[in-house]
Each structure stands twice: as structure tokens, then as C-alpha cells.
Design a protein around this motif. Structure first.
Motif, short mmCIF file in Angstrom:
data_model
loop_
_atom_site.label_atom_id
_atom_site.label_comp_id
_atom_site.label_asym_id
_atom_site.label_seq_id
_atom_site.Cartn_x
_atom_site.Cartn_y
_atom_site.Cartn_z
N THR A 139 -18.65 -0.90 38.63
CA THR A 139 -20.10 -0.99 38.38
C THR A 139 -20.71 -2.15 39.16
OG1 THR A 139 -19.83 -0.05 36.18
CG2 THR A 139 -21.85 -1.27 36.60
N LEU A 142 -21.01 -1.18 42.84
CA LEU A 142 -22.17 -0.32 43.08
C LEU A 142 -23.48 -1.11 43.02
CD1 LEU A 142 -21.28 2.95 41.12
CD2 LEU A 142 -21.25 2.58 43.59
N LEU A 143 -23.54 -2.08 42.11
CA LEU A 143 -24.75 -2.91 42.02
C LEU A 143 -24.95 -3.71 43.32
CD1 LEU A 143 -27.11 -4.18 40.48
CD2 LEU A 143 -25.49 -5.82 39.51
N ALA A 146 -26.00 -1.32 46.08
CA ALA A 146 -27.38 -0.84 45.98
C ALA A 146 -28.40 -1.90 46.34
CB ALA A 146 -27.64 -0.33 44.56
N PRO A 151 -31.74 3.87 49.21
CA PRO A 151 -31.46 4.66 47.99
C PRO A 151 -30.57 5.88 48.23
CG PRO A 151 -33.77 4.00 48.06
CD PRO A 151 -33.17 3.60 49.37
N SER A 154 -27.05 4.73 48.21
CA SER A 154 -26.64 4.35 46.86
C SER A 154 -26.35 5.58 46.01
CB SER A 154 -27.74 3.51 46.20
OG SER A 154 -27.99 2.32 46.93
N ALA A 155 -27.20 6.61 46.12
CA ALA A 155 -26.97 7.84 45.37
C ALA A 155 -25.68 8.52 45.83
CB ALA A 155 -28.15 8.78 45.55
N LEU A 158 -22.77 6.70 44.30
CA LEU A 158 -22.63 7.06 42.89
C LEU A 158 -21.96 8.43 42.75
CD1 LEU A 158 -23.19 6.61 39.87
CD2 LEU A 158 -25.48 7.59 40.24
N SER A 161 -18.26 8.22 43.47
CA SER A 161 -17.54 7.58 42.37
C SER A 161 -17.31 8.54 41.22
CB SER A 161 -18.32 6.35 41.88
OG SER A 161 -18.52 5.43 42.93
N ALA A 188 -24.54 4.69 36.81
CA ALA A 188 -25.91 5.06 37.20
C ALA A 188 -26.88 3.90 36.96
CB ALA A 188 -26.35 6.30 36.43
N VAL A 191 -26.67 1.47 39.80
CA VAL A 191 -27.35 1.95 41.01
C VAL A 191 -28.86 1.85 40.85
CG1 VAL A 191 -27.76 3.98 42.44
CG2 VAL A 191 -25.45 3.42 41.71
N THR A 195 -31.11 -0.54 43.15
CA THR A 195 -32.14 0.08 43.98
C THR A 195 -33.51 -0.49 43.67
OG1 THR A 195 -30.84 2.13 44.09
CG2 THR A 195 -33.17 2.28 44.65
#
Length: 450
Positions: A139, A142-143, A146, A151, A154-155, A158, A161, A188, A191, A195
Motif C-alpha cells: 500500500t 502504491l501511495l 501515485a 492517474p 496509478s490505476a 492498482l 496488484s 485503492a 492510489v 493521485t
């Protein structure tokens, strides 16, 4: 009619949106290749106030999660497979790597999670098959990702993953939906938060850039406005000289007994050229006057004669009536100066007095005009303000201008020198040295044009 127009506009917008969707989809692969390339380096900037403290917190968090993750695997895997400690270390190091290379950290974390899930799915019962510290570490990756990528990337991260987690757990029976939802929600949220923070930072950066551009355009516009104002004032001076040339060329044949045809022809040509030049001058520079502009506040004084040093006493009297203590003095022997020099000297004194009225209320002001063989020196000094600056009164000394910018433009136009700055007692001083003739000009003419 309004509803019909709105419906027609909506119908026209639908095809435009449909045409834009393929363009966006075609751009997505390029975004993913650029943002999720493992070799892409994008260091996380240090905080403006906290410096590297956030980086230290990330490292501390990774160490704690790594210890927890190692202890968790030792508790249910006896004996621990040799690859598991290495994967735990890689998983714990991924967020630290994300501080400088977020894309590479993503792939390291995904690979470590996938291999750990493959090795531990058979014995994991309540996780995803990822462990709680493993989910927390991913997590964080991903943070951090992002925060630096677009975006779409980043999507995609996600999605990768979630798919790898489900794919690793599928051969060993995917756990209950609530476990999947909990892990998916955590990833999520990371992200979405990253974002949003990135969008805020990008918007703030663009706002700063726009403010810088706006400030530059405002300065450029002020410069152009001041030059236009100077050109409007000098228009009358130039037009006067051209009119004198035309009249002298017309009168010259009558001052000579039996002038030759060649002389008459040359003088007629001079007069015609002067008339043509005057016409074009009025046509071009007339645009600068803003004739017909209802918003022109100076419409009543546009056609008034341009001021010279002869009207300096009237200006000083008006400033004294506004409550400013002004002392004036003149040194040297006054001599005829070009109209442009006298106009510029008057305007410099006017603008300096305007600044004193605006920024130094209650101050004592001294105006000195020194005539010397090389030209003219004008000095305006004021003491420190006697009370806080407020709204300055209106008057001739408050004619709109751009302060020091206008003084510099007028001085540079004549090839002179301007010095401005604070005085030792907290006041302000303006000194302008103006030559008798502008660079490239001929001999100084008298005020009547002779």
C-alpha cells in the motif's frame, strides 16, 4: 429556444466526446511505458518545512513491517523456506526504493508478493494470501508511486496488484469476499490519496507558473503602456517641428529675390515631404492617443499643450495645496532646451512628487533643478513619512503613470542617467541627469522652433 439550444449543444458534444475517447485510449500505452518503466528515476522531493523527516518515517515503517512480516512467517512455516527471508527483505525494501525509483519499486514489490503468495498460500488461511504487513508495505509503495505518476499509470498499477494477488491465491482457493474487499480497499485508498495529492501539487505548480507568467505579462504591459504614454506626449513636439519645417519651406522662396526654378522645386519638395510625414505621423501616433475611447480618463487634456519647466511652479503650488511641504530651488543659468528634454524633466518631477504624496505623507520634499552646459540635472528628495501612508489626494501630481518605470524610460530615451534609492534619514531620492540634446539629435532649437 434556450432548451432547444442546450439540447443541440449536448447532441453536438456527444460525437466530440466519442472522438476523444479513442485518442485517450491510444495515449494510455505511452503513459504506462513512460511512467512504469523500471529505470525511471523520480526522487521524492523533501518537504519544505520537515525536510527529510518524511523519508525517515518511511524507512522506520519499512523496518517495523519487515520485522513483523518475518516473525509472522516464522510462526506458521516450520521450517522457513530459504527464499522466504529474502523475499521478506525485498518486500520491506520496496518502499525505500520507491523514494527514488517508484516504478522499479512497484515491480519489486509485486514480484515479492507474488512469490510469497505462491509459497505460503497452502498454509495461509485468513489472509489474501498476502500477510497484513505485506499489504501495508505494498500500500505504501502504491501511495509513493501515485504521488509521482499520472492517474492512468496509478490505476494500472492498482489493477496489476489486484490481479497478481487473486492469481496467486486462485490455485489454493481464494478466501472469502470480505478479505478481498479489505485488501482491495486498502490499495485503492492509497492510489486515490496519492493521485489527489499529486493533482493538488500539480495544480499548485501550474498556478505558480501562471502567476509568474501573469507578473511578466503585467510588467511588459506596464512598460508598453508607459512607452505609449511617452509617445503620445512627444507626438505634439514632433508634429510642431514638422509643421515649422513645412511653413519655413513655403515661406523661403519669398525671402529670396528671383529664386531659381530648381530652388522653388526643392523647397516645394521639402514642404510636400514635411506635409506627408506630418500626415502619416498623425495617422500612426493618433492611434496611441486612444481617440474615441470612452474609458480614456484623460480625454479632456489630450489636446492640451505639453508641459515644460515653465509650469513647474504651478505643479509645486498644487502639491503644496495638497498638504505636502515642498521647497524648490534652481541653480545655474537657464538655457533653451529641446521640448522633449523639458517635457521629460517636468514628468520626472511630477512622478517623484506623486510617489512622495503616495508613500511619504507628511514628509518634507526638496526639488532642485540645476542647469549646466551639458544639460539639466533634476533632483527630488523627501524625508521619511511622518504618518502611515494612506490614500493619496487627487491632483496634477497624481496623473497616472508607472513610477520608476516611466522615469527610466524617459531618461533612457534622451540618453541620460537616472539614480534612485533611499537616503540616510529613511527618505527617498530621485536624481535624473538629462543631456541638452538627445543622442543623434542636431543642435538644440529654441522653444519657438527657430
Amino acid at each position: 429556444m434556450g432548451d432547444t439550444a442546450r439540447r443541440e449543444g449536448a447532441l453536438r458534444a456527444v460525437p466530440d466526446a466519442r472522438r476523444a475517447i479513442p485518442d485517450v485510449l491510444r495515449a494510455v500505452p505511452g503513459v504506462l511505458r513512460a511512467d512504469l518503466r523500471p529505470g525511471r528515476r523520480d526522487p521524492l522531493p523533501r518537504h519544505r518545512h520537515l525536510g527529510r523527516l518524511a523519508h525517515g518515517h518511511v524507512v522506520l515503517f519499512c523496518v517495523l513491517m519487515g520485522v513483523w512480516n518475518a516473525n509472522l512467517h516464522e510462526s506458521f512455516m516450520q521450517p522457513v523456506t530459504g527464499a522466504v527471508p529474502l523475499l521478506v527483505v525485498l518486500q520491506s525494501a520496496a518502499p525505500v526504493l520507491a523514494l527514488s525509483r517508484p516504478a522499479a519499486a512497484l515491480w519489486v514489490s509485486v514480484a515479492a508478493l507474488t512469490l510469497l503468495a505462491t509459497l505460503t498460500s497452502a498454509v495461509f488461511g485468513a489472509a489474501w494470501p498476502w500477510s497484513a504487513p505485506g499489504i501495508a508495505l505494498h500500500t505504501l509503495v502504491l501511495l509513493l508511486l501515485a504521488l509521482r505518476v499520472r492517474p492512468a499509470a496509478s490505476a494500472a498499477a492498482l489493477g496489476v496488484s489486484l490481479l497478481t494477488g487473486i492469481g496467486a491465491a486462485a490455485p489454493h482457493h481464494v478466501p472469502g469476499p470480505h478479505t478481498l474487499v479489505q485488501g482491495a480497499v486498502a490499495l485503492a485508498l492509497a492510489v486515490v490519496l496519492g493521485t489527489s495529492l499529486r493533482a493538488t501539487r500539480v495544480s499548485r505548480s501550474r498556478l505558480v507558473e501562471q502567476e509568474e507568467l501573469t507578473a511578466g505579462e503585467r510588467a511588459r504591459r506596464a512598460l508598453l503602456e508607459e512607452r505609449g504614454r511617452i509617445a503620445r506626449e512627444l507626438h505634439d513636439v514632433v508634429a510642431h517641428h514638422m509643421s515649422v519645417i513645412s511653413i519655413q519651406a513655403q515661406v523661403a522662396p519669398h525671402l529670396v529675390a528671383d529664386p531659381s526654378p530648381e530652388l522653388r522645386e526643392n523647397l516645394a519638395g521639402i514642404r510636400q515631404n514635411a506635409v506627408d510625414a506630418l500626415t502619416e505621423l498623425r495617422r500612426v501616433l493618433g492611434v496611441l492617443r486612444g481617440d474615441g475611447d470612452p474609458g480614456d480618463a484623460a480625454a479632456g487634456v489630450r489636446h492640451a499643450p505639453q508641459p515644460t519647466l515653465d509650469r513647474l511652479d504651478d505643479l509645486l503650488a498644487n502639491v503644496r495645496a495638497a498638504g505636502l511641504d515642498v521647497a524648490a530651488g534652481t541653480r545655474g543659468t537657464p538655457r533653451p532646451l529641446s521640448p522633449g528634454t523639458e517635457l521629460s524633466a517636468y514628468r520626472i518631477v511630477q512622478e517623484a512628487l506623486s510617489n512622495a504624496v503616495r508613500h511619504a505623507p507628511g514628509a518634507r520634499v526638496s526639488v532642485s533643478v540645476h542647469h549646466h552646459p551639458a544639460g539639466l540635472t533634476v533632483r527630488v528628495t523627501n524625508t521619511a513619512a511622518a504618518r502611515p501612508a494612506g490614500r493619496a489626494p487627487a491632483g496634477p501630481a497624481r496623473e497616472p503613470g508607472h513610477g520608476l518605470l516611466g522615469m527610466r524610460e524617459r531618461t533612457a530615451m534622451l540618453g541620460g542617467e537616472l539614480a534612485v534609492g533611499p537616503t540616510a534619514d529613511g527618505g527617498w531620492e530621485v536624481t535624473a541627469v538629462l543631456p541638452a540634446d538627445a543622442p543623434g539629435a542636431g543642435p538644440t532649437s529654441t522653444k519657438d522652433g527657430s
